[in-house]
Design a protein around this motif. Structure first.
Motif, PDB file in Angstrom:
ATOM      1  N   UNK A   1       0.807  -1.225   0.030  1.00 33.21           N
ATOM      2  CA  UNK A   1       0.120  -0.051  -0.075  1.00 33.21           C
ATOM      3  C   UNK A   1       0.836   1.309   0.013  1.00 33.21           C
ATOM      4  N   UNK A   2       0.195   2.517  -0.459  1.00 35.81           N
ATOM      5  CA  UNK A   2       0.929   3.542  -0.468  1.00 35.81           C
ATOM      6  C   UNK A   2       0.926   4.129   1.071  1.00 35.81           C
TER       7      UNK A   2
ATOM      8  N   UNK B   1      -1.389  27.355  -0.633  1.00 32.32           N
ATOM      9  CA  UNK B   1      -2.015  26.049  -0.660  1.00 32.32           C
ATOM     10  C   UNK B   1      -0.752  25.432  -1.255  1.00 32.32           C
ATOM     11  N   UNK B   2      -0.209  24.192  -0.501  1.00 37.74           N
ATOM     12  CA  UNK B   2       0.985  23.393  -0.802  1.00 37.74           C
ATOM     13  C   UNK B   2       0.405  21.813  -1.109  1.00 37.74           C
ATOM     14  N   UNK B   3       0.999  21.086  -2.062  1.00 43.19           N
ATOM     15  CA  UNK B   3       0.895  19.629  -2.131  1.00 43.19           C
ATOM     16  C   UNK B   3       2.231  18.865  -1.530  1.00 43.19           C
ATOM     17  N   UNK B   4       1.799  18.328  -0.413  1.00 44.06           N
ATOM     18  CA  UNK B   4       3.097  17.594   0.152  1.00 44.06           C
ATOM     19  C   UNK B   4       2.870  16.207  -0.378  1.00 44.06           C
ATOM     20  N   UNK B   5       4.087  15.491  -0.826  1.00 40.26           N
ATOM     21  CA  UNK B   5       4.330  14.117  -1.216  1.00 40.26           C
ATOM     22  C   UNK B   5       4.798  13.276  -0.286  1.00 40.26           C
ATOM     23  N   UNK B   6       4.410  12.283   0.060  1.00 37.63           N
ATOM     24  CA  UNK B   6       5.304  11.281   0.727  1.00 37.63           C
ATOM     25  C   UNK B   6       5.475   9.950  -0.061  1.00 37.63           C
ATOM     26  N   UNK B   7       6.635   9.508   0.166  1.00 35.15           N
ATOM     27  CA  UNK B   7       7.190   8.435  -1.019  1.00 35.15           C
ATOM     28  C   UNK B   7       7.855   7.343   0.039  1.00 35.15           C
ATOM     29  N   UNK B   8       7.529   5.982  -0.177  1.00 38.42           N
ATOM     30  CA  UNK B   8       8.150   5.109   0.208  1.00 38.42           C
ATOM     31  C   UNK B   8       9.567   4.760  -0.148  1.00 38.42           C
ATOM     32  N   UNK B   9      10.660   4.771   0.625  1.00 41.58           N
ATOM     33  CA  UNK B   9      12.045   4.824   0.266  1.00 41.58           C
ATOM     34  C   UNK B   9      12.412   3.459  -0.452  1.00 41.58           C
ATOM     35  N   UNK B  10      11.987   2.336   0.372  1.00 38.97           N
ATOM     36  CA  UNK B  10      11.988   0.973  -0.498  1.00 38.97           C
ATOM     37  C   UNK B  10      11.203   0.721  -1.676  1.00 38.97           C
ATOM     38  N   UNK B  11      10.241   1.695  -1.920  1.00 37.85           N
ATOM     39  CA  UNK B  11       9.314   1.471  -3.279  1.00 37.85           C
ATOM     40  C   UNK B  11       8.924   2.789  -3.647  1.00 37.85           C
ATOM     41  N   UNK B  12       9.767   3.650  -4.312  1.00 37.80           N
ATOM     42  CA  UNK B  12       9.491   4.770  -4.789  1.00 37.80           C
ATOM     43  C   UNK B  12       8.054   4.881  -5.355  1.00 37.80           C
TER      44      UNK B  12
ATOM     45  N   UNK C   1       1.924   9.043  -1.796  1.00 42.07           N
ATOM     46  CA  UNK C   1       0.728   9.628  -1.403  1.00 42.07           C
ATOM     47  C   UNK C   1       0.838  11.013  -1.370  1.00 42.07           C
ATOM     48  N   UNK C   2      -0.260  11.916  -1.634  1.00 44.08           N
ATOM     49  CA  UNK C   2      -0.308  13.217  -1.587  1.00 44.08           C
ATOM     50  C   UNK C   2      -1.307  13.689  -0.440  1.00 44.08           C
ATOM     51  N   UNK C   3      -0.970  15.021  -0.022  1.00 44.51           N
ATOM     52  CA  UNK C   3      -2.049  15.530   0.866  1.00 44.51           C
ATOM     53  C   UNK C   3      -1.966  17.074   0.615  1.00 44.51           C
ATOM     54  N   UNK C   4      -2.907  17.753   0.857  1.00 46.28           N
ATOM     55  CA  UNK C   4      -3.400  19.144   0.895  1.00 46.28           C
ATOM     56  C   UNK C   4      -2.891  20.039   2.101  1.00 46.28           C
ATOM     57  N   UNK C   5      -2.157  21.141   1.931  1.00 44.53           N
ATOM     58  CA  UNK C   5      -1.519  21.897   3.190  1.00 44.53           C
ATOM     59  C   UNK C   5      -2.075  22.892   2.976  1.00 44.53           C
ATOM     60  N   UNK C   6      -2.916  23.598   3.653  1.00 42.47           N
ATOM     61  CA  UNK C   6      -3.228  25.217   3.778  1.00 42.47           C
ATOM     62  C   UNK C   6      -2.616  25.806   4.801  1.00 42.47           C
ATOM     63  N   UNK C   7      -1.886  27.075   4.420  1.00 41.70           N
ATOM     64  CA  UNK C   7      -1.022  27.899   5.474  1.00 41.70           C
ATOM     65  C   UNK C   7      -1.853  29.059   5.202  1.00 41.70           C
ATOM     66  N   UNK C   8      -2.301  29.503   6.357  1.00 42.87           N
ATOM     67  CA  UNK C   8      -2.984  30.913   6.699  1.00 42.87           C
ATOM     68  C   UNK C   8      -2.061  31.901   7.228  1.00 42.87           C
ATOM     69  N   UNK C   9      -1.924  33.003   6.518  1.00 41.25           N
ATOM     70  CA  UNK C   9      -1.033  34.115   6.945  1.00 41.25           C
ATOM     71  C   UNK C   9      -1.724  34.945   7.936  1.00 41.25           C
ATOM     72  N   UNK C  10      -1.450  34.982   9.021  1.00 42.37           N
ATOM     73  CA  UNK C  10      -2.259  35.585  10.171  1.00 42.37           C
ATOM     74  C   UNK C  10      -1.642  37.265   9.894  1.00 42.37           C
TER      75      UNK C  10
END
Length: 698
Positions: A311-312, A387-398, A402-411
């Protein structure tokens, strides 16, 4: 014999008919007795008796209760000696006996109660004779009423055993008598289905497999509960019992009545590799008459095995939301993301920001622990959210990513204190009552976003106790100014001032103090703003307008005088049609006057290159003007005066824009102690001319 009953068989007519029949029988008795041996009769007639003819009677049929519309000849007798004539009259009868609408067909529900009416059959011979019905085939399931022809059920029947029956019905007019007629017809009776059979699963256990990598909505397998009924009575619903209904759900294929098992939530082999489920099949349409035999449902066991898969990576959250102040320094921590390998291998995870977005220039993520930091100063006014898209990659199987959305609010940093939204002109009538609203105020803040600002309005305790006005906070970024007394006297005090405190909800909160001014007006019920604006000056509006008009007239007159004086001063040195061409040169040797041509070389003086050296231009105008003002207060022997002259000459010599010959330099003083006097023609002017040389100093 002919009997005319005029179409109606009354009792009288029936009596005559009976009598006629008896008479005929008596007349025919002897011939009938001896007809068995014709030779004997012939012998007797020859030997002992007078020859006498006999009567021959054919069989006679008369229908009882027959309705006639015309005379009916029903019999004719014939002599036995009539060898030549064979004429006789047979019984007249209308068309033959038959069923009107046969063959018949009917449909009844299966399991119908005994005595249920199926259909009615009808036969007729068009004579009005009374008919009787009987069943020749179809027993013991059906019976027929003898006189009406109504067919009824005799016992319950099951469609699943036999769904169609063929019944034969007979109709007769003279049952058991000679000459009676009959007819038959067939009746096809179909049985319609009722839901009298519960569902039944073909197997007592089903086994299915699903991969842990299968997405939600994947079909796991199919099951089927059979039903002996047909049509809508086979419609089925399936239910999953227990906790497994949160992981799987089942729907029905309305055409095949199969139950389709579908994945509802993702499964994880590492957490659970097998599910034992009980599935129930229930008829949708239930006949309550058969519930006494038991529930119309069936239950089966379903085993679902989860297959392991690579699995991813899985993030700890489906999305991330972070905040950072716009004043954060480069390198400041923003937040962190985290993912893991769900497989037993537990491969290390590497993080990265999806390239191709200009926003990744403002942020950086640590590839090993997923922490995000700021790489450039942030400006909320330029980009309030990233808005950023962060990627997570398995080291043993590139390949497993998986991707996830990150929202950064500037206060926004709370940099500005709130203030009144505008300048308020507040007026109150002299006859104002206690608690009267005289103004509604609002505030603004240069910080953003405006929609999240919350302002509060108040007065300090000392002001509140002594002021004639009160502030009521409306809790919606506005406030009301109210009176705290009855009546005001303008002659006593026409202007009131009091401070008001406005605070925001920023972090940290900021506040400011503004001063409100209230003018007292002489009015009846409503404030007359125009009167309040000008009435406080002690004059009426008409008088104020007159003063302004007079002021404008005086101003125009003064400007006209000044313009005339300026024009007059200019005319002293330049008149129409006359030009001045004169160079004033300063030198030490005054010479012998105008007749002396040897004291200096005129061409040399006219040579511009000799008179002016090329020097860099300096901005000394301000210094010259200052020196000039000082020289007016001293004599020509003063050092200040000499410095002024030197600076003036230097400016003229170094000015590249001044023509070389047509120039005029004006001096306030021409010097003293010279015997020859001035060579300038200006010195010969009349002494009574008031010349202001200040206007000609450059």
């Amino acid at each position: 014999m002919l009997i005319d009953c005029k179409g109606n068989f009354s009792m009288h007519c029936y009596t005559w008919l009976s009598f006629a029949l008896a008479l005929v029988q008596q007349w025919t008795y002897l011939p009938c007795v001896y007809s068995s041996n014709a030779n004997d009769l012939e012998q007797i007639s020859r030997t002992s008796l007078r020859e006498k003819h006999g009567w021959v009677q054919n069989p006679m049929v008369v229908h009882e209760e027959q309705v006639l519309t015309h005379p009916l000849q029903f019999n004719q007798q014939q002599s036995n000696l009539d060898k030549q004539k064979t004429s006789q009259k047979n019984v007249l009868s209308n068309n033959e006996l038959q069923f009107l609408n046969g063959p018949y067909e009917a449909t009844i529900p299966e399991m119908s109660a005994e005595g249920t009416s199926v259909i009615q059959v009808t036969a007729s011979d068009q004579t009005g004779a009374r008919l009787f019905y009987s069943i020749l085939q179809g027993q013991p399931y059906f019976s027929v009423e003898r006189t009406t022809g109504v067919i009824r059920t005799s016992s319950p029947m099951d469609r699943e055993t036999i769904d169609q029956y063929f019944v034969v019905i007979q109709a007769q007019d003279m049952i058991g008598q000679i000459g009676g007629r009959s007819a038959t017809t067939t009746v096809t009776i179909n049985l319609s289905d009722v839901n009298d059979n519960p569902p039944h699963f073909l197997h007592r256990r089903y086994h299915m497999n699903i991969s842990e990598a299968a997405p939600i909505g994947t079909i796991v397998g199919k099951i089927l509960a059979e039903d002996s009924d047909i049509g809508d009575n086979t419609a089925m619903n399936y239910e999953i019992e227990g906790h497994a209904s949160h992981i799987f759900y089942i729907i029905t294929n309305n055409k095949t009545q199969e139950g389709i098992v579908i994945l509802k939530e993702s499964v994880d082999y590492e957490n659970r590799s097998r599910y034992d489920i009980r599935v129930k099949g229930i008829n949708r349409h239930i006949d309550e008459r058969f519930l006494q035999d038991g529930p119309f449902e069936d239950t089966v066991n379903l085993k679902i095995s989860v297959d392991d898969a690579d699995e991813s990576p899985v993030f700890t959250s489906k999305k991330y939301a972070m905040e950072i102040s716009e004043g954060a320094a480069v390198g400041s921590f923003v937040g962190a993301v985290s993912a893991r390998d769900p497989d037993d291998a537990n491969s290390p995870i590497r993080y990265s920001i999806v390239p191709g977005s200009h926003l990744n220039r403002w942020f950086h993520i640590n590839a090993h622990n997923g922490t995000i930091i700021v790489t450039k100063p942030l400006d909320r006014e330029v980009a309030p959210q990233h808005h950023l898209i962060i990627t997570a990659t398995e080291s043993m199987n590139p390949k497993q990513i998986s991707n996830v959305n990150v929202s950064i609010q500037v206060v926004d940093v709370n940099e500005y204190a709130p203030e009144l939204s505008k300048y308020y002109e507040i007026y109150v009538c002299e006859n104002a009552m206690f608690g009267q609203l005289i103004q509604t105020i609002s505030a603004v803040d240069k910080d953003s976003p405006m929609e999240h600002h919350r302002f509060s309005f108040s007065m300090d305790e000392a002001t509140t106790n002594s002021s004639s006005f009160a502030v009521k906070d409306n809790q919606n970024n506005t406030a009301e100014i109210l009176t705290k007394r009855n009546g005001f006297y303008r002659q006593e005090q026409s202007v009131f001032t009091f401070p008001i405190l406005i605070a925001d909800n920023g972090n940290p909160p900021l506040a400011s103090t503004s001063t409100l001014t209230v003018l007292v007006c002489d009015c009846d019920t409503e404030v007359n703003i125009k009167f309040c604006r000008y009435g406080t000056l002690g004059i009426s509006v008409e008088a104020f307008v007159a003063v302004v008009a007079c002021t404008l007239i005086i101003l125009v007159f003064v400007l006209a005088i000044l313009a005339f004086r300026q024009q007059r001063k200019k005319s002293l040195f330049h008149e129409k049609g006359e030009e001045f061409r004169e160079n004033i040169v300063n030198y030490d040797d005054e010479g012998g006057g105008e007749q002396d041509t040897e004291a200096f070389d005129i061409p040399t003086l006219r040579n511009h290159s000799v008179l002016r050296e090329h020097k860099p231009r300096r901005n000394i105008t301000t210094q010259i003007q200052s020196l000039y003002r000082q020289s007016l207060q001293v004599g020509p022997e003063s050092a200040i005066f000499r410095e002024f002259i030197s600076q003036k000459l230097e400016e003229a010599n170094s000015d590249p824009d001044v023509p070389p010959y047509d120039s005029l330099q004006t001096y306030a003083f021409e010097g003293a102690g010279s015997v020859a006097g001035s060579l300038s023609s200006l010195g010969s002017s009349s002494l009574d001319v008031d010349t202001d040389y200040d206007d000609f100093v450059q």
